[in-house]
Design an enzyme around this catalytic site. Sequence first.
Site, PDB file in Angstrom:
ATOM      1  N   HIS A  21      -2.196  -3.192   4.138  1.00 38.83           N
ATOM      2  CA  HIS A  21      -2.812  -3.846   2.986  1.00 38.83           C
ATOM      3  C   HIS A  21      -4.056  -4.632   3.396  1.00 38.83           C
ATOM      4  O   HIS A  21      -5.045  -4.654   2.670  1.00 38.83           O
ATOM      5  CB  HIS A  21      -1.802  -4.777   2.295  1.00 38.83           C
ATOM      6  N   ASP A 119      -3.769  -7.950  -4.664  1.00 39.49           N
ATOM      7  CA  ASP A 119      -3.029  -6.820  -4.114  1.00 39.49           C
ATOM      8  C   ASP A 119      -1.921  -6.405  -5.086  1.00 39.49           C
ATOM      9  O   ASP A 119      -1.322  -7.233  -5.771  1.00 39.49           O
ATOM     10  CB  ASP A 119      -2.401  -7.234  -2.779  1.00 39.49           C
ATOM     11  N   THR A 142      -3.627  -0.166  -2.671  1.00 41.06           N
ATOM     12  CA  THR A 142      -4.159   0.192  -1.353  1.00 41.06           C
ATOM     13  C   THR A 142      -3.686   1.569  -0.875  1.00 41.06           C
ATOM     14  O   THR A 142      -4.075   2.004   0.198  1.00 41.06           O
ATOM     15  CB  THR A 142      -3.757  -0.871  -0.314  1.00 41.06           C
ATOM     16  N   SER A 368      -4.292   5.662   7.171  1.00 40.21           N
ATOM     17  CA  SER A 368      -4.420   6.698   8.194  1.00 40.21           C
ATOM     18  C   SER A 368      -4.946   7.987   7.575  1.00 40.21           C
ATOM     19  O   SER A 368      -5.811   8.655   8.138  1.00 40.21           O
ATOM     20  CB  SER A 368      -3.078   6.945   8.874  1.00 40.21           C
ATOM     21  N   GLU A 371      -8.645   7.664   6.772  1.00 35.33           N
ATOM     22  CA  GLU A 371      -9.454   7.677   8.002  1.00 35.33           C
ATOM     23  C   GLU A 371      -9.558   9.098   8.553  1.00 35.33           C
ATOM     24  O   GLU A 371     -10.609   9.512   9.051  1.00 35.33           O
ATOM     25  CB  GLU A 371      -8.846   6.713   9.029  1.00 35.33           C
ATOM     26  N   ASP A 387       5.952   5.439   0.708  1.00 37.55           N
ATOM     27  CA  ASP A 387       5.127   6.398  -0.046  1.00 37.55           C
ATOM     28  C   ASP A 387       4.649   7.570   0.797  1.00 37.55           C
ATOM     29  O   ASP A 387       3.873   8.396   0.326  1.00 37.55           O
ATOM     30  CB  ASP A 387       3.901   5.667  -0.619  1.00 37.55           C
ATOM     31  N   GLN A 388       5.108   7.666   2.047  1.00 33.66           N
ATOM     32  CA  GLN A 388       4.475   8.603   2.977  1.00 33.66           C
ATOM     33  C   GLN A 388       4.713  10.071   2.637  1.00 33.66           C
ATOM     34  O   GLN A 388       3.858  10.920   2.930  1.00 33.66           O
ATOM     35  CB  GLN A 388       4.911   8.269   4.405  1.00 33.66           C
TER      36      GLN A 388
HETATM   37  N1  UDP Z   1      -4.088   0.881  12.960  1.00 40.91           N
HETATM   38  C1  UDP Z   1      -4.926   0.764  14.050  1.00 40.91           C
HETATM   39  N2  UDP Z   1      -4.402   0.785  15.292  1.00 40.91           N
HETATM   40  C2  UDP Z   1      -3.077   0.912  15.532  1.00 40.91           C
HETATM   41  C3  UDP Z   1      -2.209   1.071  14.412  1.00 40.91           C
HETATM   42  C4  UDP Z   1      -2.754   1.052  13.141  1.00 40.91           C
HETATM   43  O1  UDP Z   1      -6.147   0.639  13.889  1.00 40.91           O
HETATM   44  O2  UDP Z   1      -2.689   0.918  16.690  1.00 40.91           O
HETATM   45  C5  UDP Z   1      -4.676   0.798  11.618  1.00 40.91           C
HETATM   46  C6  UDP Z   1      -4.883   2.147  10.978  1.00 40.91           C
HETATM   47  O3  UDP Z   1      -6.131   2.668  11.349  1.00 40.91           O
HETATM   48  C7  UDP Z   1      -4.800   1.802   9.506  1.00 40.91           C
HETATM   49  C8  UDP Z   1      -3.812   0.647   9.461  1.00 40.91           C
HETATM   50  O4  UDP Z   1      -3.806   0.090  10.761  1.00 40.91           O
HETATM   51  O5  UDP Z   1      -6.047   1.368   9.030  1.00 40.91           O
HETATM   52  C9  UDP Z   1      -2.401   1.091   9.136  1.00 40.91           C
HETATM   53  O6  UDP Z   1      -2.309   1.436   7.815  1.00 40.91           O
HETATM   54  P1  UDP Z   1      -1.578   2.757   7.308  1.00 40.91           P
HETATM   55  O7  UDP Z   1      -1.681   2.727   5.827  1.00 40.91           O
HETATM   56  O8  UDP Z   1      -2.120   3.966   7.967  1.00 40.91           O
HETATM   57  O9  UDP Z   1      -0.065   2.634   7.779  1.00 40.91           O
HETATM   58  P2  UDP Z   1       1.002   1.436   7.872  1.00 40.91           P
HETATM   59  O10 UDP Z   1       0.751   0.796   9.175  1.00 40.91           O
HETATM   60  O11 UDP Z   1       0.787   0.527   6.705  1.00 40.91           O
HETATM   61  O12 UDP Z   1       2.307   2.150   7.831  1.00 40.91           O
END
Ligand code: UDP
Length: 453
Positions: A21, A119, A142, A368, A371, A387-388
Amino acid sequence: SSHGSRGAPHIMLLPSAGMGHLVPFTRLAVALFAGHGCDISLVTALPTVSSAESSHIAALYAAFPAIRQLDLRLVPFDASSEFPGADPFYVRYEALRRSAPLLLGPLLAGTGASALVADIAVASVAIPVARELHVPCFVFFTASATMFSFKAYFPTYLDAVGAGHGVGDVDVPGVYRIPSSSVPQALHDPDNIFTRQFVANGRALVTADGLLVNAFHAMEPEAVEALQGGSVVSGLPPVFAVGPLMPVNDLRETREAAQEQGHYRAWLDEQPPRSVVYVSFGSRKALPKDQINELAAGLEACGHRFLWVVKGAVVDRDDAGELSELLGEGFLRRVQGRGLVTKSWVEQEEVLRHPAVALFVSHCGWNSVTESASNGVPVLAWPRFADQRVNARVVARAGLGVWAEQWSWEGEEAVVRAEEIAELVMEAMGDDAMAEKAANVREAASRAVADGG
Ligand code: UDP
């Protein structure tokens, strides 16, 4: 005053918890500040749940000192009796939700902000506060537009099936059917802390002044059109698809961890173009131990180079164990040079931008996915939670990658075996058509954020 020194709107941003978030919120903050000249106040509750969040926030203020930092002091809340064993990030949402009715008003009035962006996790408590102060309130979702459509529709679905029935397939009007097996695990339990928040926030969406989602039309045409066209639920305010929000490149240079990160940067630079499998399951979940072992064996067997970010605990502050304890010295020795395994934070967007990276084995957290889309890196989707699975379907439909649909997720017993993992990784690494489609998604993503997009 509602307009800052530059005569621009002053916007107060209220993220919830967790990097999933916070990261899109800081991207939005910088887009509004640097891209559109807005004054920005960012509200955070300290201490953060994870140390990744606190270093991210520190890096943001170091790079953008003109962004105002506002601390929301949480009302004491002992979750252990009410929600024993609950996910610490959901507990923080709850703490924010209980504090907001009392504390958000004075903060908002004090800044004189001309709009609030809250949020999704705090939507139903933030909107009434802003409304009372006659400040427009926007809700920022988000995750994916498809998940947003599901969330907006879910209360209607529940009302229709009636209490006491399990959650089946959910056919989101104008979008598509989300099978019961893809519905976030928690939502199958009506009393779960997350379910209560999810439903309350879903119902509140019609009372917001506008909705923002980190999505773009080309990747999720059905959901974006259905949300904007009013077929999901009637009476939604305007929906703005503002994604994929761009990374803030200045941030990493100021991070304390930059030195620690040096080793994976140097290693990546030595690898041939499009040769590395990047493996990560996000910032807030650990795989079970036996699944970690199978994944290790699978990566070893696939024969490709890999960069694997391993997590041993939900919250990074609790993740003290050594890699060798988790994976065994033998494994680390055998893959040395070919595989780099780390428990530390990596700058993921930078990894995905690196020419050596060819494939992302991903849990499909929405950041992810965005990105990967922005960088055209194909995804082997292995959703685990929340939600994955919904996002994994988006990945597959958009041509960004493949979803191993039979692979288990949290709460299912089955452990995915090393051979299966190796086989799918090898297949995906050899799939030129998939790489080409992922490159097309990158083109669509860059059009979405270019002028006129
Ligand atoms: N992230 C990162 N480095 C890490 C782990 C996560 O930069 O070692 C970042 C990733 O690029 C993303 C965010 O943390 O921007 C994680 O958000 P995401 O929605 O992908 O997954 P969540 O961690 O919420 O399950």
